[in-house]
Design an enzyme around this catalytic site. Structure first.
Site, PDB file in Angstrom:
ATOM      1  N   ASP A   1       0.777  -1.000   0.029  1.00 41.85           N
ATOM      2  CA  ASP A   1       0.099  -0.122   0.416  1.00 41.85           C
ATOM      3  C   ASP A   1       0.824   1.817   0.135  1.00 41.85           C
ATOM      4  O   ASP A   1       0.058   2.689   0.529  1.00 41.85           O
ATOM      5  CB  ASP A   1      -1.121   0.002   1.435  1.00 41.85           C
TER       6      ASP A   1
ATOM      7  N   LYS B   1       1.385   1.850  -4.938  1.00 38.35           N
ATOM      8  CA  LYS B   1       2.132   2.026  -6.024  1.00 38.35           C
ATOM      9  C   LYS B   1       1.812   1.884  -7.919  1.00 38.35           C
ATOM     10  O   LYS B   1       1.731   1.911  -8.514  1.00 38.35           O
ATOM     11  CB  LYS B   1       2.386   0.109  -6.526  1.00 38.35           C
TER      12      LYS B   1
ATOM     13  N   GLY C   1      -5.057  -4.309  -4.009  1.00 39.09           N
ATOM     14  CA  GLY C   1      -5.996  -3.569  -3.992  1.00 39.09           C
ATOM     15  C   GLY C   1      -4.751  -1.822  -4.433  1.00 39.09           C
ATOM     16  O   GLY C   1      -3.987  -1.472  -3.434  1.00 39.09           O
ATOM     17  N   HIS C   2      -4.631  -2.035  -5.740  1.00 42.02           N
ATOM     18  CA  HIS C   2      -3.829  -0.532  -6.189  1.00 42.02           C
ATOM     19  C   HIS C   2      -4.495   0.484  -6.971  1.00 42.02           C
ATOM     20  O   HIS C   2      -5.893   0.124  -7.380  1.00 42.02           O
ATOM     21  CB  HIS C   2      -2.893  -1.111  -7.118  1.00 42.02           C
TER      22      HIS C   2
ATOM     23  N   GLN D   1       2.073  -6.425  -3.459  1.00 45.21           N
ATOM     24  CA  GLN D   1       2.129  -6.591  -2.210  1.00 45.21           C
ATOM     25  C   GLN D   1       3.494  -5.814  -2.476  1.00 45.21           C
ATOM     26  O   GLN D   1       4.005  -5.042  -2.605  1.00 45.21           O
ATOM     27  CB  GLN D   1       2.647  -8.126  -1.841  1.00 45.21           C
TER      28      GLN D   1
HETATM   29  P1  GDP Z   1      -1.347   0.419  -3.944  1.00 48.40           P
HETATM   30  O1  GDP Z   1      -1.564  -0.705  -3.156  1.00 48.40           O
HETATM   31  O2  GDP Z   1       0.834  -0.183  -3.430  1.00 48.40           O
HETATM   32  O3  GDP Z   1      -0.986   0.820  -4.673  1.00 48.40           O
HETATM   33  O4  GDP Z   1      -1.469   1.608  -2.904  1.00 48.40           O
HETATM   34  P2  GDP Z   1      -2.892   1.539  -2.504  1.00 48.40           P
HETATM   35  O5  GDP Z   1      -3.756   1.621  -3.553  1.00 48.40           O
HETATM   36  O6  GDP Z   1      -3.189  -0.131  -1.432  1.00 48.40           O
HETATM   37  O7  GDP Z   1      -3.024   2.963  -1.395  1.00 48.40           O
HETATM   38  C1  GDP Z   1      -2.626   4.287  -1.611  1.00 48.40           C
HETATM   39  C2  GDP Z   1      -3.533   4.619  -0.865  1.00 48.40           C
HETATM   40  O8  GDP Z   1      -2.646   6.559  -0.934  1.00 48.40           O
HETATM   41  C3  GDP Z   1      -4.251   5.444  -2.377  1.00 48.40           C
HETATM   42  O9  GDP Z   1      -5.961   5.590  -1.774  1.00 48.40           O
HETATM   43  C4  GDP Z   1      -3.421   6.143  -3.218  1.00 48.40           C
HETATM   44  O10 GDP Z   1      -5.569   6.908  -3.446  1.00 48.40           O
HETATM   45  C5  GDP Z   1      -3.427   6.783  -2.147  1.00 48.40           C
HETATM   46  N1  GDP Z   1      -2.069   8.102  -2.715  1.00 48.40           N
HETATM   47  C6  GDP Z   1      -1.084   7.525  -3.318  1.00 48.40           C
HETATM   48  N2  GDP Z   1      -0.470   8.032  -3.711  1.00 48.40           N
HETATM   49  C7  GDP Z   1      -0.481   9.144  -2.834  1.00 48.40           C
HETATM   50  C8  GDP Z   1       0.177  10.643  -1.990  1.00 48.40           C
HETATM   51  O11 GDP Z   1       1.303  10.773  -3.017  1.00 48.40           O
HETATM   52  N3  GDP Z   1      -0.292  10.960  -1.525  1.00 48.40           N
HETATM   53  C9  GDP Z   1      -1.733  11.155  -0.805  1.00 48.40           C
HETATM   54  N4  GDP Z   1      -2.958  11.985   0.217  1.00 48.40           N
HETATM   55  N5  GDP Z   1      -2.785   9.543  -1.431  1.00 48.40           N
HETATM   56  C10 GDP Z   1      -1.624   9.233  -1.977  1.00 48.40           C
HETATM   57  P1  IMO Z   2      -0.892  -4.625  -2.105  1.00 48.20           P
HETATM   58  O1  IMO Z   2      -0.332  -5.183  -3.506  1.00 48.20           O
HETATM   59  C1  IMO Z   2      -1.356  -4.731   2.646  1.00 48.20           C
HETATM   60  C2  IMO Z   2      -0.862  -8.836   3.510  1.00 48.20           C
HETATM   61  C3  IMO Z   2      -2.304  -8.984   4.255  1.00 48.20           C
HETATM   62  C4  IMO Z   2      -1.614 -10.158   5.500  1.00 48.20           C
HETATM   63  C5  IMO Z   2      -0.145 -10.838   4.421  1.00 48.20           C
HETATM   64  C6  IMO Z   2      -0.989 -12.501   3.670  1.00 48.20           C
HETATM   65  O2  IMO Z   2      -2.504  -3.126  -2.916  1.00 48.20           O
HETATM   66  O3  IMO Z   2       0.437  -3.419  -1.479  1.00 48.20           O
HETATM   67  P2  IMO Z   2      -2.499 -12.957   1.660  1.00 48.20           P
HETATM   68  O4  IMO Z   2      -3.702 -12.848   1.494  1.00 48.20           O
HETATM   69  O5  IMO Z   2      -2.041 -12.308   0.831  1.00 48.20           O
HETATM   70  O6  IMO Z   2      -2.174 -14.324   2.415  1.00 48.20           O
HETATM   71  O7  IMO Z   2      -2.075 -11.685   2.669  1.00 48.20           O
HETATM   72  O8  IMO Z   2      -0.034  -9.360   2.984  1.00 48.20           O
HETATM   73  N1  IMO Z   2      -0.956  -8.156   2.339  1.00 48.20           N
HETATM   74  C7  IMO Z   2      -1.293  -6.983   2.040  1.00 48.20           C
HETATM   75  N2  IMO Z   2      -0.938  -6.165   2.691  1.00 48.20           N
HETATM   76  N3  IMO Z   2      -1.140  -4.458   0.752  1.00 48.20           N
HETATM   77  C8  IMO Z   2      -1.233  -5.585   0.016  1.00 48.20           C
HETATM   78  O9  IMO Z   2      -1.465  -5.282  -1.566  1.00 48.20           O
HETATM   79  C9  IMO Z   2      -1.233  -6.984   0.726  1.00 48.20           C
HETATM   80  N4  IMO Z   2      -1.382  -8.223   0.244  1.00 48.20           N
HETATM   81  C10 IMO Z   2      -1.844  -9.371   1.259  1.00 48.20           C
HETATM   82  O10 IMO Z   2      -2.928  -8.218   5.188  1.00 48.20           O
HETATM   83  O11 IMO Z   2      -1.550  -9.653   6.730  1.00 48.20           O
HETATM   84 MG    MG Z   3      -3.196  -1.942  -1.945  1.00 47.29          MG
END
Ligand code: GDP
Ligand code: IMO
Ligand code: MG
Length: 430
Positions: free
Chosen positions: A17, A20, A44-45, A228
């Site tokens: 998270d 990415k 969850g991207h 991840q």
């Molecule tokens: P990922 O799994 O690495 O793709 O990240 P996620 O989408 O799960 O979580 C990142 C969250 O931060 C999302 O809600 C994005 O919209 C938000 N986000 C990404 N870059 C920025 C940033 O530079 N500033 C802020 N405030 N939010 C961001």
């Molecule tokens: P993105 O790509 C954050 C964590 C779960 C749990 C562990 C194992 O959005 O960064 P799983 O369901 O993969 O067997 O769970 O990994 N986990 C993540 N945490 N971002 C993710 O993906 C994750 N995908 C799995 O919360 O701790």
């Molecule tokens: Mg994510």
């Protein structure tokens, strides 16, 4: 003679998270081929472009661009229901379906994997559970490695599917009935929907390795999108509190069939603070008001499960480890804006255990859960930075924070996120 290679690999540097999805989308206009190579719908991207928000779980975050090739590689575990939901949703917005290719060698996440994921977590109970996303990831990879899995190529061939599923379900039903006291699964209830998924998936199935080989040799810009992150890596992460795939750079090769020499650059995505979802050690976790504030300001709730993310400060030894593991060439630093108004910013530079100072990321999980962080304080800033377009526009203390990170990790920060929108990004030479 082949053209000069142009293959970027983007990986998460912490516990996921990091943002990415946003970085992939932001770089996307210049990319020809987007690729997912490991994990599955546990990801969850989030992409926010032109005010619309899309969360990708299985598909590459470049799917919003038209006319680009998007690949789901062999290293992925593919949940067909999720795949069809996600593609239908996108195609209803007018996306181009001809541009999506799925590896026949990707493993299929079946309903029994998701059931087993939940049953195993329940059986582990409090104190032992991993806090998985419940998406069947672990059980599907287990079947892959125990050679009891179904691959996409099996799913799209009804005869092969029938034959393999017959044998697999016999085994699974022993586990369900004897170990978990659960009713056995009826063959037709699994086979019939699976056959339909296969029919729907068949048009997308292609030799993704060969497609990538050709694209790489032609000098096409390929962006490999990790899911991840390094500290969740099955080998190098905080085991057993990890996911079941190779999330660090090395996974990109087994997960696609590209070769190490194809790679031109590794982009490590680093959040300006740290978050974690699920169980497991997190030395810089902040249980107080600062942690709450980071969660609120950063909107730190899981994009897949909605769970509140655990929040804390930047962890330098963890990041040094992650930079080494991934061979990071550049850093994309995200969510710098979330630190605005936080007061002085804590950065963990070492740990303490039994009165001794430790400066390297500990290799065993037990130690990791016992160490206490040693913090250095860096001066914060209060000015809104969400509209800054250049590095020079950032307040001096925000500039110093960025410089501190690149000097400490010895990797240049080439991109800075100052907001969730595609445009809220400062490019410093990416
Ligand atoms: P990922 O799994 O690495 O793709 O990240 P996620 O989408 O799960 O979580 C990142 C969250 O931060 C999302 O809600 C994005 O919209 C938000 N986000 C990404 N870059 C920025 C940033 O530079 N500033 C802020 N405030 N939010 C961001
Ligand atoms: P993105 O790509 C954050 C964590 C779960 C749990 C562990 C194992 O959005 O960064 P799983 O369901 O993969 O067997 O769970 O990994 N986990 C993540 N945490 N971002 C993710 O993906 C994750 N995908 C799995 O919360 O701790
Ligand atoms: Mg994510």
């Amino acid at each position: 003679m082949t053209a000069k290679k142009n293959v970027d690999l983007l990986v998460g540097a912490q516990w996921g998270d990091e943002g990415k999805g946003k970085v992939v989308d932001m770089l996307g206009s210049d990319v020809d081929v987007f690729v997912r190579f490991q994990g599955g719908a546990n990801a969850g991207h989030t992409v926010i472009a032109d005010g619309q928000k899309v969360v990708f779980h299985l598909l590459p975050s470049g799917m919003l661009y038209t006319g680009k090739l998007c690949i789901l590689g062999n290293g992925l575990v593919l949940d067909p229901e999720q795949f069809l939901n996600e593609t239908n949703e996108l195609f209803s917005r007018g996306q181009d379906r001809a541009r999506l290719a799925v590896s026949p060698h990707a493993h299929v996440v079946m309903p029994y994997h998701k059931m087993l994921d939940k049953l195993q977590e329940e059986a582990r109970g409090k104190g032992r559970k991993i806090g998985t996303t419940g998406r069947g990831i672990g059980p599907c990879y287990v079947d892959k490695y125990s050679r009891s899995g179904l691959r996409v190529e099996d799913l799209i061939n009804p005869d092969v599917l029938r034959e393999r599923l017959t044998y697999i379900l016999e085994e699974k039903n022993q586990i369900f009935t004897r170990l978990y006291n659960h009713n056995p699964l009826a063959f037709d209830e699994i086979y019939e929907p699976a056959k339909k998924w296969g029919e729907a998936l068949a048009p997308y199935v292609d030799d993704t390795r060969a497609l990538l080989r050709k694209a790489a040799d032609e000098g096409k810009h390929i962006l490999l999108e990790g899911a991840q992150a390094a500290l969740l890596d099955i080998d190098h992460g905080t085991y057993p509190y990890v996911t079941s795939s190779s999330t660090s750079a090395a996974g990109a090769f087994t997960g696609t069939g590209l070769a190490p020499h194809d790679l031109t650059r590794v982009i490590a995505v680093v959040k300006a603070y740290t978050t974690r979802v699920g169980e497991g050690p997190f030395p810089t976790e902040d249980f107080g008001a600062d942690g709450e504030k980071l969660r609120a300001n950063g909107g730190e709730f899981g994009a897949t499960t909605g769970r509140p993310r655990r929040c804390g400060w930047l962890d330098v030894p963890a990041l040094k480890y992650s930079m080494e593991l991934n061979g990071a060439d550049v850093i994309a630093l995200t969510k710098l804006d979330v630190l605005t108004g936080m007061g002085d910013i804590k950065v963990c530079t070492a740990y303490e255990l039994d009165g001794k100072r430790i400066t390297a990321w500990p290799t065993d999980t037990r130690t990791l859960s016992e160490i206490k962080p040693v913090y250095e304080m860096l001066p914060g800033w209060n000015d809104d930075i969400t509209n800054c377009k250049t590095f020079e526009e950032l307040p001096a203390n925000a500039q110093s924070y960025v410089k501190y990170i690149e000097q400490t990790l010895n990797v240049p920060v080439a991109l800075i996120g100052v907001g969730a929108d595609r445009n809220q990004t400062i490019n410093r030479g990416m």
